[in-house]
Design a protein around this motif. Structure first.
Motif, mmCIF file in Angstrom:
data_model
loop_
_atom_site.group_PDB
_atom_site.id
_atom_site.type_symbol
_atom_site.label_atom_id
_atom_site.label_comp_id
_atom_site.label_asym_id
_atom_site.label_seq_id
_atom_site.Cartn_x
_atom_site.Cartn_y
_atom_site.Cartn_z
ATOM 1 N N GLN A 1 0.845 -1.189 0.000
ATOM 2 C CA GLN A 1 0.000 0.000 0.000
ATOM 3 C C GLN A 1 0.885 1.246 0.000
ATOM 4 O OE1 GLN A 1 -2.607 0.227 3.360
ATOM 5 N NE2 GLN A 1 -3.428 2.217 2.794
ATOM 6 N N VAL A 2 0.681 2.066 -1.002
ATOM 7 C CA VAL A 2 1.471 3.282 -1.117
ATOM 8 C C VAL A 2 0.916 4.355 -0.188
ATOM 9 C CG1 VAL A 2 2.210 5.117 -2.662
ATOM 10 C CG2 VAL A 2 2.087 2.752 -3.502
ATOM 11 N N GLN A 3 1.812 4.961 0.574
ATOM 12 C CA GLN A 3 1.401 6.061 1.448
ATOM 13 C C GLN A 3 2.368 7.219 1.302
ATOM 14 O OE1 GLN A 3 0.953 4.285 5.443
ATOM 15 N NE2 GLN A 3 -1.242 4.606 5.196
ATOM 16 N N LEU A 4 1.824 8.413 1.200
ATOM 17 C CA LEU A 4 2.586 9.649 1.198
ATOM 18 C C LEU A 4 1.989 10.510 2.306
ATOM 19 C CD1 LEU A 4 2.710 8.520 -1.843
ATOM 20 C CD2 LEU A 4 3.260 10.866 -2.465
ATOM 21 N N VAL A 5 2.820 10.945 3.221
ATOM 22 C CA VAL A 5 2.336 11.700 4.369
ATOM 23 C C VAL A 5 3.128 12.996 4.487
ATOM 24 C CG1 VAL A 5 1.937 11.706 6.838
ATOM 25 C CG2 VAL A 5 1.675 9.570 5.552
ATOM 26 N N GLU A 6 2.437 14.111 4.270
ATOM 27 C CA GLU A 6 3.066 15.422 4.391
ATOM 28 C C GLU A 6 3.042 15.883 5.839
ATOM 29 O OE1 GLU A 6 0.591 15.541 0.484
ATOM 30 O OE2 GLU A 6 0.364 14.829 2.542
ATOM 31 N N SER A 7 4.021 16.680 6.182
ATOM 32 C CA SER A 7 4.075 17.302 7.498
ATOM 33 C C SER A 7 4.851 18.602 7.404
ATOM 34 C CB SER A 7 4.713 16.366 8.529
ATOM 35 O OG SER A 7 6.045 16.069 8.172
ATOM 36 N N GLY A 8 4.733 19.427 8.446
ATOM 37 C CA GLY A 8 5.508 20.647 8.502
ATOM 38 C C GLY A 8 4.738 21.917 8.198
ATOM 39 N N GLY A 9 3.479 21.770 7.813
ATOM 40 C CA GLY A 9 2.697 22.966 7.546
ATOM 41 C C GLY A 9 2.392 23.728 8.819
ATOM 42 N N GLY A 10 1.844 24.919 8.655
ATOM 43 C CA GLY A 10 1.497 25.723 9.817
ATOM 44 C C GLY A 10 1.246 27.158 9.440
ATOM 45 N N LEU A 11 1.254 28.008 10.454
ATOM 46 C CA LEU A 11 1.015 29.436 10.279
ATOM 47 C C LEU A 11 2.334 30.180 10.394
ATOM 48 C CD1 LEU A 11 -0.910 31.900 10.130
ATOM 49 C CD2 LEU A 11 -1.101 31.745 12.618
ATOM 50 N N VAL A 12 2.586 31.049 9.440
ATOM 51 C CA VAL A 12 3.828 31.821 9.439
ATOM 52 C C VAL A 12 3.528 33.225 8.946
ATOM 53 C CG1 VAL A 12 4.458 31.066 7.110
ATOM 54 C CG2 VAL A 12 6.248 31.786 8.700
ATOM 55 N N GLN A 13 4.312 34.179 9.395
ATOM 56 C CA GLN A 13 4.146 35.550 8.933
ATOM 57 C C GLN A 13 4.791 35.743 7.567
ATOM 58 O OE1 GLN A 13 5.667 38.111 12.067
ATOM 59 N NE2 GLN A 13 3.586 38.408 12.866
ATOM 60 N N ALA A 14 4.279 36.695 6.845
ATOM 61 C CA ALA A 14 4.861 37.023 5.549
ATOM 62 C C ALA A 14 6.349 37.316 5.710
ATOM 63 C CB ALA A 14 4.151 38.225 4.940
ATOM 64 N N GLY A 15 7.121 36.788 4.782
ATOM 65 C CA GLY A 15 8.561 36.925 4.846
ATOM 66 C C GLY A 15 9.245 35.791 5.571
ATOM 67 N N GLY A 16 8.464 34.966 6.220
ATOM 68 C CA GLY A 16 9.028 33.855 6.972
ATOM 69 C C GLY A 16 9.275 32.629 6.120
ATOM 70 N N SER A 17 9.646 31.554 6.790
ATOM 71 C CA SER A 17 10.010 30.312 6.121
ATOM 72 C C SER A 17 9.312 29.123 6.769
ATOM 73 C CB SER A 17 11.519 30.092 6.193
ATOM 74 O OG SER A 17 12.221 31.126 5.553
ATOM 75 N N LEU A 18 9.142 28.103 5.962
ATOM 76 C CA LEU A 18 8.627 26.819 6.450
ATOM 77 C C LEU A 18 9.300 25.712 5.654
ATOM 78 C CD1 LEU A 18 4.721 27.044 6.881
ATOM 79 C CD2 LEU A 18 6.414 26.616 8.672
ATOM 80 N N SER A 19 9.418 24.571 6.283
ATOM 81 C CA SER A 19 9.927 23.395 5.585
ATOM 82 C C SER A 19 8.909 22.272 5.692
ATOM 83 C CB SER A 19 11.256 22.945 6.182
ATOM 84 O OG SER A 19 12.276 23.885 5.902
ATOM 85 N N LEU A 20 8.549 21.736 4.550
ATOM 86 C CA LEU A 20 7.613 20.619 4.487
ATOM 87 C C LEU A 20 8.372 19.328 4.230
ATOM 88 C CD1 LEU A 20 4.783 22.129 2.236
ATOM 89 C CD2 LEU A 20 5.119 22.350 4.715
ATOM 90 N N SER A 21 7.819 18.248 4.720
ATOM 91 C CA SER A 21 8.360 16.919 4.453
ATOM 92 C C SER A 21 7.246 16.036 3.912
ATOM 93 C CB SER A 21 8.921 16.288 5.727
ATOM 94 O OG SER A 21 9.993 17.039 6.243
ATOM 95 N N CYS A 22 7.641 15.047 3.156
ATOM 96 C CA CYS A 22 6.702 14.059 2.635
ATOM 97 C C CYS A 22 7.345 12.690 2.815
ATOM 98 C CB CYS A 22 6.394 14.330 1.172
ATOM 99 S SG CYS A 22 5.424 13.054 0.343
ATOM 100 N N ALA A 23 6.884 11.970 3.799
ATOM 101 C CA ALA A 23 7.410 10.638 4.064
ATOM 102 C C ALA A 23 6.619 9.619 3.248
ATOM 103 C CB ALA A 23 7.304 10.319 5.543
ATOM 104 N N THR A 24 7.331 8.737 2.582
ATOM 105 C CA THR A 24 6.658 7.771 1.719
ATOM 106 C C THR A 24 6.925 6.348 2.173
ATOM 107 O OG1 THR A 24 8.429 7.420 0.111
ATOM 108 C CG2 THR A 24 7.027 9.367 -0.190
ATOM 109 N N SER A 25 6.015 5.482 1.813
ATOM 110 C CA SER A 25 6.180 4.051 2.057
ATOM 111 C C SER A 25 5.392 3.295 1.004
ATOM 112 C CB SER A 25 5.711 3.665 3.463
ATOM 113 O OG SER A 25 4.342 3.972 3.628
#
Length: 123
Positions: A1-25
């Motif tokens: 069974q293929v699974q892709l799971v994103e994480s790392g989203g959230g609330l950030v102010q303009a000009g800021g940074s975020l890093s997302l991940s996608c773990a797969t199996s």
């Protein structure tokens, strides 16, 4: 069974940074090109970036070029998206997707999708 799971989203102010991940199996990750797409409220899903199977080639949408960086760790079966200089226009649900083709900006060419992670950028 293929699974892709994103994480790392959230609330950030303009000009800021975020890093997302996608773990797969459940798939031979190192054989798949991977893409990031996003969908803002009331809008169609749009292409953000893709990276080919071994990470030596990537393509970005003009709207994120120079601000977003896609990468992958084939040993960890994980895809990443580093997002800098975020603006309110980047607010969307971000999805990772996998394709056995070389890589594409067309969502219909990706058979496998994650459930998405919300990114909200406040002004």
């Amino acid at each position: 069974q293929v699974q892709l799971v994103e994480s790392g989203g959230g609330l950030v102010q303009a000009g800021g940074s975020l890093s997302l991940s996608c773990a797969t199996s459940g798939l031979a990750f190192s054989s798949y090109s991977m893409g990031w797409f996003r969908q803002a409220p009331g809008k169609e899903r749009e292409f953000v970036t893709f990276i080919n199977y071994n990470g030596d080639s990537s393509v970005y949408a003009d709207s994120v070029k120079g601000r977003f960086t896609v990468s992958r760790d084939n040993a960890k079966n994980t895809l990443y998206l580093r997002m800098d200089s975020l603006t309110p226009e980047d607010t969307a649900v971000y999805y990772c997707a996998a394709t056995f083709s070389y890589g594409s900006s067309y969502s219909h060419e990706y058979p496998y999708w994650g459930q998405g992670t919300q990114v909200t950028v406040s002004s």
